[in-house]
Design an enzyme around this catalytic site. Structure first.
Site, PDB file in Angstrom:
ATOM      1  N   GLY A  28      -7.139  -5.055  -4.604  1.00 12.33           N
ATOM      2  CA  GLY A  28      -5.823  -5.251  -3.997  1.00 12.33           C
ATOM      3  C   GLY A  28      -5.645  -4.199  -2.925  1.00 12.33           C
ATOM      4  N   HIS A 110      -3.172   6.512 -10.194  1.00 11.71           N
ATOM      5  CA  HIS A 110      -1.818   6.826 -10.652  1.00 11.71           C
ATOM      6  C   HIS A 110      -1.958   7.143 -12.135  1.00 11.71           C
ATOM      7  CE1 HIS A 110       2.418   6.869 -11.156  1.00 11.71           C
ATOM      8  NE2 HIS A 110       2.612   5.594 -11.454  1.00 11.71           N
TER       9      HIS A 110
HETATM   10  P1  NDP Z   1      -2.728  -4.519  -6.603  1.00 12.90           P
HETATM   11  O1  NDP Z   1      -1.508  -5.155  -7.169  1.00 12.90           O
HETATM   12  O2  NDP Z   1      -2.903  -4.641  -5.115  1.00 12.90           O
HETATM   13  O3  NDP Z   1      -4.014  -5.097  -7.376  1.00 12.90           O
HETATM   14  C1  NDP Z   1      -4.407  -6.388  -7.227  1.00 12.90           C
HETATM   15  C2  NDP Z   1      -5.821  -6.537  -7.787  1.00 12.90           C
HETATM   16  O4  NDP Z   1      -5.764  -6.554  -9.227  1.00 12.90           O
HETATM   17  C3  NDP Z   1      -6.456  -7.806  -7.337  1.00 12.90           C
HETATM   18  O5  NDP Z   1      -7.805  -7.586  -6.988  1.00 12.90           O
HETATM   19  C4  NDP Z   1      -6.365  -8.695  -8.565  1.00 12.90           C
HETATM   20  O6  NDP Z   1      -7.423  -9.604  -8.649  1.00 12.90           O
HETATM   21  C5  NDP Z   1      -6.489  -7.685  -9.684  1.00 12.90           C
HETATM   22  N1  NDP Z   1      -5.897  -8.200 -10.908  1.00 12.90           N
HETATM   23  C6  NDP Z   1      -4.615  -8.544 -11.124  1.00 12.90           C
HETATM   24  N2  NDP Z   1      -4.457  -9.005 -12.376  1.00 12.90           N
HETATM   25  C7  NDP Z   1      -5.676  -8.952 -12.962  1.00 12.90           C
HETATM   26  C8  NDP Z   1      -6.168  -9.297 -14.259  1.00 12.90           C
HETATM   27  N3  NDP Z   1      -5.361  -9.766 -15.217  1.00 12.90           N
HETATM   28  N4  NDP Z   1      -7.494  -9.112 -14.513  1.00 12.90           N
HETATM   29  C9  NDP Z   1      -8.294  -8.611 -13.556  1.00 12.90           C
HETATM   30  N5  NDP Z   1      -7.903  -8.270 -12.324  1.00 12.90           N
HETATM   31  C10 NDP Z   1      -6.600  -8.440 -12.026  1.00 12.90           C
HETATM   32  O7  NDP Z   1      -2.818  -3.004  -7.061  1.00 12.90           O
HETATM   33  P2  NDP Z   1      -2.480  -1.690  -6.210  1.00 12.90           P
HETATM   34  O8  NDP Z   1      -3.615  -1.415  -5.294  1.00 12.90           O
HETATM   35  O9  NDP Z   1      -1.087  -1.751  -5.676  1.00 12.90           O
HETATM   36  O10 NDP Z   1      -2.463  -0.608  -7.382  1.00 12.90           O
HETATM   37  C11 NDP Z   1      -3.640  -0.219  -8.053  1.00 12.90           C
HETATM   38  C12 NDP Z   1      -3.423   1.170  -8.639  1.00 12.90           C
HETATM   39  O11 NDP Z   1      -3.258   2.112  -7.575  1.00 12.90           O
HETATM   40  C13 NDP Z   1      -2.171   1.314  -9.507  1.00 12.90           C
HETATM   41  O12 NDP Z   1      -2.455   2.233 -10.527  1.00 12.90           O
HETATM   42  C14 NDP Z   1      -1.151   1.894  -8.551  1.00 12.90           C
HETATM   43  O13 NDP Z   1      -0.127   2.633  -9.193  1.00 12.90           O
HETATM   44  C15 NDP Z   1      -2.040   2.816  -7.732  1.00 12.90           C
HETATM   45  N6  NDP Z   1      -1.529   3.149  -6.404  1.00 12.90           N
HETATM   46  C16 NDP Z   1      -1.202   2.126  -5.550  1.00 12.90           C
HETATM   47  C17 NDP Z   1      -0.778   2.407  -4.268  1.00 12.90           C
HETATM   48  C18 NDP Z   1      -0.616   1.299  -3.283  1.00 12.90           C
HETATM   49  O14 NDP Z   1      -0.757   1.584  -2.111  1.00 12.90           O
HETATM   50  N7  NDP Z   1      -0.353   0.053  -3.650  1.00 12.90           N
HETATM   51  C19 NDP Z   1      -0.574   3.810  -3.815  1.00 12.90           C
HETATM   52  C20 NDP Z   1      -1.080   4.814  -4.745  1.00 12.90           C
HETATM   53  C21 NDP Z   1      -1.478   4.457  -6.015  1.00 12.90           C
HETATM   54  P3  NDP Z   1      -7.218 -11.201  -8.476  1.00 12.90           P
HETATM   55  O15 NDP Z   1      -7.317 -11.506  -7.027  1.00 12.90           O
HETATM   56  O16 NDP Z   1      -8.325 -11.748  -9.293  1.00 12.90           O
HETATM   57  O17 NDP Z   1      -5.840 -11.506  -9.019  1.00 12.90           O
END
Ligand code: NDP
Ligand code: MG
Length: 341
Positions: A28, A110
Protein backbone atom coordinates in the site's frame (compact mmCIF):
# COMPACT_ATOMS: atom_id res chain seq x y z
CA UNK A 1 16.36 19.13 27.36
CA UNK A 2 18.61 16.21 26.47
CA UNK A 3 20.87 16.35 23.40
CA UNK A 4 19.25 14.91 20.25
CA UNK A 5 21.31 12.40 18.27
CA UNK A 6 20.51 12.54 14.54
CA UNK A 7 21.90 9.70 12.42
CA UNK A 8 22.86 10.40 8.81
CA UNK A 9 24.13 8.08 6.07
CA UNK A 10 27.73 8.76 7.09
CA UNK A 11 27.04 7.22 10.55
CA UNK A 12 25.50 4.04 9.13
CA UNK A 13 26.97 0.73 7.94
CA UNK A 14 24.54 -0.37 5.21
CA UNK A 15 26.04 -3.89 5.11
CA UNK A 16 23.63 -4.72 7.94
CA UNK A 17 20.79 -4.66 5.38
CA UNK A 18 22.70 -5.41 2.15
CA UNK A 19 23.55 -8.90 3.46
CA UNK A 20 19.92 -9.70 4.29
CA UNK A 21 16.78 -10.69 2.41
CA UNK A 22 13.89 -8.35 3.15
CA UNK A 23 10.22 -9.34 2.85
CA UNK A 24 7.86 -6.39 2.76
CA UNK A 25 4.37 -7.59 3.65
CA UNK A 26 1.85 -5.31 1.92
CA UNK A 27 2.14 -2.96 -1.02
CA UNK A 28 0.00 0.00 0.00
CA UNK A 29 1.24 3.51 0.76
CA UNK A 30 4.32 2.52 2.81
CA UNK A 31 4.86 -0.87 1.13
CA UNK A 32 5.11 0.82 -2.25
CA UNK A 33 7.44 3.57 -1.06
CA UNK A 34 9.75 1.47 1.09
CA UNK A 35 10.08 -1.58 -1.18
CA UNK A 36 10.89 0.39 -4.32
CA UNK A 37 13.48 2.46 -2.44
CA UNK A 38 15.06 -0.70 -0.94
CA UNK A 39 15.27 -2.27 -4.39
CA UNK A 40 16.81 0.84 -5.93
CA UNK A 41 19.36 0.91 -3.08
CA UNK A 42 20.43 -2.63 -4.00
CA UNK A 43 18.64 -4.60 -1.25
CA UNK A 44 17.27 -8.07 -2.06
CA UNK A 45 13.56 -7.49 -1.52
CA UNK A 46 10.36 -9.50 -2.07
CA UNK A 47 6.77 -8.43 -1.51
CA UNK A 48 4.48 -10.77 0.48
CA UNK A 49 0.86 -10.42 -0.64
CA UNK A 50 -2.35 -12.33 -1.16
CA UNK A 51 -1.99 -13.47 -4.77
CA UNK A 52 -5.50 -12.42 -5.81
CA UNK A 53 -5.40 -8.90 -4.30
CA UNK A 54 -5.13 -5.64 -6.24
CA UNK A 55 -1.60 -4.93 -4.97
CA UNK A 56 -0.06 -8.12 -6.35
CA UNK A 57 -0.53 -6.83 -9.92
CA UNK A 58 0.82 -3.37 -9.08
CA UNK A 59 3.95 -4.77 -7.41
CA UNK A 60 4.60 -7.21 -10.27
CA UNK A 61 4.14 -4.39 -12.82
CA UNK A 62 6.93 -2.53 -11.02
CA UNK A 63 9.20 -5.54 -11.58
CA UNK A 64 9.28 -6.54 -7.90
CA UNK A 65 9.46 -10.16 -6.68
CA UNK A 66 6.01 -11.13 -5.42
CA UNK A 67 5.38 -14.14 -3.16
CA UNK A 68 2.64 -15.42 -0.90
CA UNK A 69 2.92 -14.01 2.61
CA UNK A 70 3.92 -17.43 3.97
CA UNK A 71 6.69 -17.95 1.39
CA UNK A 72 8.01 -14.41 1.80
CA UNK A 73 8.34 -14.89 5.58
CA UNK A 74 10.17 -18.22 5.12
CA UNK A 75 12.48 -16.71 2.48
CA UNK A 76 13.39 -13.56 4.43
CA UNK A 77 15.77 -12.51 7.19
CA UNK A 78 13.85 -9.27 7.77
CA UNK A 79 10.04 -9.14 7.71
CA UNK A 80 8.58 -5.65 7.47
CA UNK A 81 4.82 -5.57 8.22
CA UNK A 82 3.17 -2.87 6.09
CA UNK A 83 -0.49 -3.81 6.07
CA UNK A 84 -3.14 -1.76 7.92
CA UNK A 85 -2.71 -1.78 11.71
CA UNK A 86 -6.17 -3.25 12.32
CA UNK A 87 -5.48 -6.44 10.34
CA UNK A 88 -1.87 -7.01 11.42
CA UNK A 89 -2.73 -9.22 14.42
CA UNK A 90 -4.87 -11.63 12.39
CA UNK A 91 -2.47 -11.90 9.44
CA UNK A 92 0.42 -12.28 11.88
CA UNK A 93 -1.26 -15.10 13.81
CA UNK A 94 -2.43 -16.99 10.74
CA UNK A 95 0.23 -16.45 8.07
CA UNK A 96 3.35 -14.91 9.58
CA UNK A 97 4.00 -16.38 13.05
CA UNK A 98 3.79 -20.05 11.94
CA UNK A 99 6.59 -19.36 9.43
CA UNK A 100 8.94 -17.31 11.61
CA UNK A 101 12.14 -18.50 13.24
CA UNK A 102 14.47 -17.18 15.93
CA UNK A 103 17.07 -14.77 14.62
CA UNK A 104 14.73 -13.05 12.16
CA UNK A 105 14.00 -9.34 12.37
CA UNK A 106 10.32 -8.43 12.65
CA UNK A 107 9.75 -4.84 11.60
CA UNK A 108 7.02 -2.25 11.72
CA UNK A 109 6.52 1.36 10.66
CA UNK A 110 4.19 2.09 13.57
CA UNK A 111 4.35 0.63 17.07
CA UNK A 112 0.61 0.03 17.43
CA UNK A 113 0.46 -3.79 17.30
CA UNK A 114 3.53 -4.37 19.48
CA UNK A 115 2.94 -1.62 22.04
CA UNK A 116 -0.71 -2.56 22.62
CA UNK A 117 0.32 -6.26 22.66
CA UNK A 118 -1.90 -7.25 19.73
CA UNK A 119 1.17 -9.03 18.35
CA UNK A 120 3.51 -10.96 20.68
CA UNK A 121 6.33 -12.58 18.68
CA UNK A 122 8.23 -15.62 19.90
CA UNK A 123 11.38 -15.15 21.93
CA UNK A 124 14.50 -15.01 19.80
CA UNK A 125 12.92 -12.74 17.18
CA UNK A 126 14.33 -9.21 16.95
CA UNK A 127 11.64 -6.54 16.95
CA UNK A 128 12.47 -3.19 15.39
CA UNK A 129 10.78 -0.17 13.88
CA UNK A 130 11.59 2.17 11.02
CA UNK A 131 8.84 4.78 10.80
CA UNK A 132 9.11 7.37 8.04
CA UNK A 133 7.58 10.64 9.18
CA UNK A 134 5.66 11.10 5.95
CA UNK A 135 3.22 9.27 3.65
CA UNK A 136 4.59 6.34 1.63
CA UNK A 137 4.11 8.18 -1.64
CA UNK A 138 6.36 10.96 -0.36
CA UNK A 139 8.92 8.40 0.86
CA UNK A 140 9.14 7.34 -2.79
CA UNK A 141 9.01 10.76 -4.49
CA UNK A 142 11.66 12.25 -2.18
CA UNK A 143 13.97 9.27 -2.72
CA UNK A 144 13.61 9.63 -6.48
CA UNK A 145 14.50 13.30 -6.13
CA UNK A 146 17.74 12.30 -4.36
CA UNK A 147 16.38 13.28 -0.96
CA UNK A 148 14.65 11.45 1.88
CA UNK A 149 11.94 11.59 4.53
CA UNK A 150 13.17 11.83 8.15
CA UNK A 151 12.43 8.63 10.03
CA UNK A 152 12.27 7.21 13.53
CA UNK A 153 13.85 3.94 14.57
CA UNK A 154 13.16 1.89 17.69
CA UNK A 155 14.29 -1.43 19.13
CA UNK A 156 11.90 -3.52 21.24
CA UNK A 157 13.72 -6.90 21.27
CA UNK A 158 17.38 -7.40 20.42
CA UNK A 159 18.36 -11.08 20.87
CA UNK A 160 20.83 -10.92 17.94
CA UNK A 161 22.58 -7.89 19.40
CA UNK A 162 22.61 -5.89 16.18
CA UNK A 163 18.93 -4.89 15.93
CA UNK A 164 19.73 -1.15 16.11
CA UNK A 165 22.31 -1.46 13.31
CA UNK A 166 19.81 -3.32 11.12
CA UNK A 167 17.14 -0.70 11.73
CA UNK A 168 19.57 2.09 10.88
CA UNK A 169 20.73 0.32 7.71
CA UNK A 170 17.12 -0.26 6.61
CA UNK A 171 16.28 3.39 7.28
CA UNK A 172 19.29 4.43 5.22
CA UNK A 173 18.25 2.18 2.33
CA UNK A 174 14.83 3.84 2.10
CA UNK A 175 16.51 7.26 1.93
CA UNK A 176 16.01 8.42 5.53
CA UNK A 177 19.75 8.82 6.16
CA UNK A 178 19.80 11.67 3.64
CA UNK A 179 17.36 13.56 5.87
CA UNK A 180 17.93 12.39 9.45
CA UNK A 181 17.08 9.40 11.64
CA UNK A 182 16.10 9.71 15.30
CA UNK A 183 15.85 6.90 17.86
CA UNK A 184 12.73 6.52 19.99
CA UNK A 185 10.83 3.66 21.67
CA UNK A 186 7.77 1.72 20.54
CA UNK A 187 5.77 3.29 23.39
CA UNK A 188 6.78 6.86 22.62
CA UNK A 189 6.33 6.54 18.85
CA UNK A 190 2.91 4.91 19.19
CA UNK A 191 1.48 7.32 21.73
CA UNK A 192 2.85 10.54 20.24
CA UNK A 193 1.93 9.48 16.69
CA UNK A 194 -1.68 8.76 17.65
CA UNK A 195 -1.90 11.96 19.66
CA UNK A 196 -0.43 14.11 16.89
CA UNK A 197 -2.78 12.80 14.23
CA UNK A 198 -5.86 12.98 16.46
CA UNK A 199 -5.41 16.28 18.26
CA UNK A 200 -3.39 18.36 15.81
CA UNK A 201 -2.50 17.14 12.33
CA UNK A 202 -5.62 15.39 11.09
CA UNK A 203 -8.38 15.72 13.68
CA UNK A 204 -7.58 19.16 15.03
CA UNK A 205 -6.65 20.63 11.67
CA UNK A 206 -9.71 19.30 9.83
CA UNK A 207 -12.05 20.45 12.60
CA UNK A 208 -10.44 23.90 12.65
CA UNK A 209 -10.75 24.30 8.87
CA UNK A 210 -14.37 23.13 8.90
CA UNK A 211 -15.39 25.38 11.80
CA UNK A 212 -13.78 28.40 10.14
CA UNK A 213 -15.40 27.63 6.79
CA UNK A 214 -18.84 27.15 8.38
CA UNK A 215 -18.54 30.39 10.37
CA UNK A 216 -17.98 32.43 7.20
CA UNK A 217 -20.64 30.63 5.15
CA UNK A 218 -23.23 30.91 7.96
CA UNK A 219 -22.49 34.65 8.10
CA UNK A 220 -23.45 34.92 4.42
CA UNK A 221 -20.02 34.99 2.76
CA UNK A 222 -19.29 33.12 -0.46
CA UNK A 223 -18.31 29.48 0.11
CA UNK A 224 -15.58 29.97 -2.50
CA UNK A 225 -14.04 32.80 -0.49
CA UNK A 226 -14.44 30.76 2.68
CA UNK A 227 -12.64 27.84 1.00
CA UNK A 228 -9.73 30.04 -0.07
CA UNK A 229 -9.32 31.72 3.30
CA UNK A 230 -9.80 28.70 5.57
CA UNK A 231 -8.49 25.75 3.53
CA UNK A 232 -6.48 26.66 0.45
CA UNK A 233 -4.15 29.07 2.23
CA UNK A 234 -3.48 26.58 5.03
CA UNK A 235 -0.72 24.99 2.94
CA UNK A 236 0.99 28.32 2.30
CA UNK A 237 1.10 29.06 6.02
CA UNK A 238 2.11 25.53 7.00
CA UNK A 239 4.98 25.62 4.48
CA UNK A 240 6.34 28.69 6.27
CA UNK A 241 5.93 27.06 9.69
CA UNK A 242 7.63 23.88 8.46
CA UNK A 243 10.56 25.85 7.10
CA UNK A 244 11.23 28.24 9.94
CA UNK A 245 8.84 27.57 12.78
CA UNK A 246 6.06 29.84 13.99
CA UNK A 247 8.63 32.64 14.09
CA UNK A 248 9.30 32.67 10.33
CA UNK A 249 5.58 32.46 9.60
CA UNK A 250 5.03 35.52 11.78
CA UNK A 251 7.98 37.29 10.17
CA UNK A 252 6.48 36.73 6.73
CA UNK A 253 2.83 37.67 7.35
CA UNK A 254 1.61 41.26 7.70
CA UNK A 255 1.54 43.05 11.05
CA UNK A 256 -2.24 42.99 10.77
CA UNK A 257 -2.25 39.19 10.45
CA UNK A 258 0.35 38.77 13.19
CA UNK A 259 -1.55 40.93 15.69
CA UNK A 260 -4.75 39.01 14.91
CA UNK A 261 -2.88 35.73 15.30
CA UNK A 262 -1.41 36.54 18.72
CA UNK A 263 -4.55 38.05 20.21
CA UNK A 264 -7.26 35.83 18.66
CA UNK A 265 -5.54 32.42 18.33
CA UNK A 266 -5.70 31.67 22.06
CA UNK A 267 -9.43 32.48 21.99
CA UNK A 268 -9.95 29.70 19.42
CA UNK A 269 -7.77 27.10 21.11
CA UNK A 270 -8.58 27.64 24.77
CA UNK A 271 -7.75 25.98 28.10
CA UNK A 272 -10.86 23.87 27.56
CA UNK A 273 -9.39 22.62 24.27
CA UNK A 274 -6.15 21.73 26.02
CA UNK A 275 -8.05 19.90 28.76
CA UNK A 276 -9.79 17.87 26.03
CA UNK A 277 -6.40 17.15 24.43
CA UNK A 278 -5.21 15.74 27.76
CA UNK A 279 -8.27 13.49 27.84
CA UNK A 280 -7.54 12.32 24.31
CA UNK A 281 -3.94 11.56 25.34
CA UNK A 282 -5.00 9.53 28.36
CA UNK A 283 -7.39 7.47 26.20
CA UNK A 284 -4.41 6.69 23.97
CA UNK A 285 -2.13 5.81 26.91
CA UNK A 286 -4.65 3.49 28.55
CA UNK A 287 -5.24 1.55 25.32
CA UNK A 288 -8.89 2.66 25.27
CA UNK A 289 -8.53 4.28 21.84
CA UNK A 290 -6.77 1.23 20.38
CA UNK A 291 -9.52 -1.10 21.58
CA UNK A 292 -12.29 1.24 20.40
CA UNK A 293 -10.67 1.49 16.94
CA UNK A 294 -10.10 -2.26 16.59
CA UNK A 295 -13.61 -2.98 17.81
CA UNK A 296 -15.06 -0.58 15.24
CA UNK A 297 -12.95 -2.07 12.43
CA UNK A 298 -13.96 -5.63 13.33
CA UNK A 299 -17.67 -4.99 13.73
CA UNK A 300 -18.59 -3.55 10.35
CA UNK A 301 -17.29 0.05 10.64
CA UNK A 302 -20.85 1.39 11.02
CA UNK A 303 -19.91 4.53 12.91
CA UNK A 304 -16.71 5.05 10.90
CA UNK A 305 -18.53 4.81 7.56
CA UNK A 306 -21.33 7.12 8.71
CA UNK A 307 -18.78 9.77 9.68
CA UNK A 308 -16.95 9.31 6.38
CA UNK A 309 -20.20 9.81 4.42
CA UNK A 310 -21.21 12.87 6.43
CA UNK A 311 -17.85 14.48 5.81
CA UNK A 312 -17.87 13.63 2.10
CA UNK A 313 -21.21 15.44 1.78
CA UNK A 314 -19.94 18.61 3.47
CA UNK A 315 -20.18 21.79 1.36
CA UNK A 316 -16.44 22.36 1.72
CA UNK A 317 -15.75 19.23 -0.39
CA UNK A 318 -18.10 20.27 -3.20
CA UNK A 319 -16.62 23.76 -3.33
CA UNK A 320 -13.11 22.30 -3.21
CA UNK A 321 -13.66 19.89 -6.10
CA UNK A 322 -14.86 22.77 -8.27
CA UNK A 323 -12.10 25.19 -7.30
CA UNK A 324 -9.22 22.76 -7.54
CA UNK A 325 -10.24 21.80 -11.08
CA UNK A 326 -9.39 25.40 -12.02
CA UNK A 327 -5.82 25.05 -10.78
CA UNK A 328 -3.92 22.91 -13.29
CA UNK A 329 -0.70 23.10 -11.28
CA UNK A 330 -2.20 21.22 -8.35
CA UNK A 331 -2.92 18.28 -10.65
CA UNK A 332 0.50 18.44 -12.30
CA UNK A 333 2.24 18.24 -8.91
CA UNK A 334 0.15 15.32 -7.66
CA UNK A 335 2.14 12.71 -5.71
CA UNK A 336 -0.57 10.01 -5.58
CA UNK A 337 -1.43 7.87 -8.63
CA UNK A 338 -4.07 5.34 -7.52
CA UNK A 339 -3.40 3.00 -10.45
CA UNK A 340 0.23 2.54 -9.48
CA UNK A 341 0.08 2.25 -5.71
P1 NDP B 1 -2.19 0.39 3.46
O1 NDP B 1 -3.59 0.54 3.94
O2 NDP B 1 -1.79 1.27 2.31
O3 NDP B 1 -1.94 -1.16 3.10
C1 NDP B 1 -2.55 -1.75 2.05
C2 NDP B 1 -1.85 -3.08 1.76
O4 NDP B 1 -2.26 -4.05 2.74
C3 NDP B 1 -2.21 -3.61 0.42
O5 NDP B 1 -1.08 -4.14 -0.23
C4 NDP B 1 -3.21 -4.71 0.73
O6 NDP B 1 -3.17 -5.75 -0.20
C5 NDP B 1 -2.69 -5.22 2.06
N1 NDP B 1 -3.75 -5.87 2.81
C6 NDP B 1 -4.90 -5.34 3.25
N2 NDP B 1 -5.64 -6.27 3.88
C7 NDP B 1 -4.94 -7.42 3.81
C8 NDP B 1 -5.18 -8.76 4.28
N3 NDP B 1 -6.29 -9.08 4.96
N4 NDP B 1 -4.23 -9.70 4.03
C9 NDP B 1 -3.11 -9.37 3.37
N5 NDP B 1 -2.82 -8.15 2.91
C10 NDP B 1 -3.73 -7.18 3.13
O7 NDP B 1 -1.18 0.54 4.67
P2 NDP B 1 -0.26 1.80 5.04
O8 NDP B 1 0.91 1.82 4.14
O9 NDP B 1 -1.10 3.03 5.21
O10 NDP B 1 0.20 1.37 6.51
C11 NDP B 1 1.09 0.30 6.73
C12 NDP B 1 1.77 0.51 8.07
O11 NDP B 1 2.59 1.68 8.00
C13 NDP B 1 0.83 0.75 9.25
O12 NDP B 1 1.41 0.18 10.39
C14 NDP B 1 0.80 2.25 9.38
O13 NDP B 1 0.48 2.71 10.68
C15 NDP B 1 2.24 2.58 9.03
N6 NDP B 1 2.47 3.95 8.55
C16 NDP B 1 1.74 4.39 7.48
C17 NDP B 1 1.98 5.65 6.96
C18 NDP B 1 1.34 6.05 5.67
O14 NDP B 1 1.92 6.87 5.00
N7 NDP B 1 0.19 5.52 5.26
C19 NDP B 1 2.95 6.58 7.60
C20 NDP B 1 3.76 5.96 8.64
C21 NDP B 1 3.45 4.70 9.12
P3 NDP B 1 -4.38 -6.06 -1.22
O15 NDP B 1 -4.17 -5.22 -2.43
O16 NDP B 1 -4.24 -7.51 -1.46
O17 NDP B 1 -5.65 -5.67 -0.49
MG1 MG C 1 2.18 10.07 12.34
Amino acid sequence: MEELKIYLDKDIDTNHIMNKKVAVIGYGSQGYGQSNNLRDSGVDVAIGLRPDGASAKKAAAEGLKVMSIEDAVKWADVVQILIPDEIQAKVFAEQIAPNMRAGQYLMFSHGFSIHFKKIVPIEGVNVIMVAPKGPGHTVRSEYQAGKGVPSLIAVENNPSGDAREVALAYASAIGAGRAGIIETTFKEETETDLFGEQAVLCGGCAALIKAGFETLVEAGYSPYMAYFECLHEMKLIVDLINEGGLADMRYSISNTAEYGDLTRGPRVITDATKAEMKKILSEIQSGQFADEFLNEMHSGCTNFNRLREENKEHLIEKVGTKLRSLFSWIKERKIVDRNKN
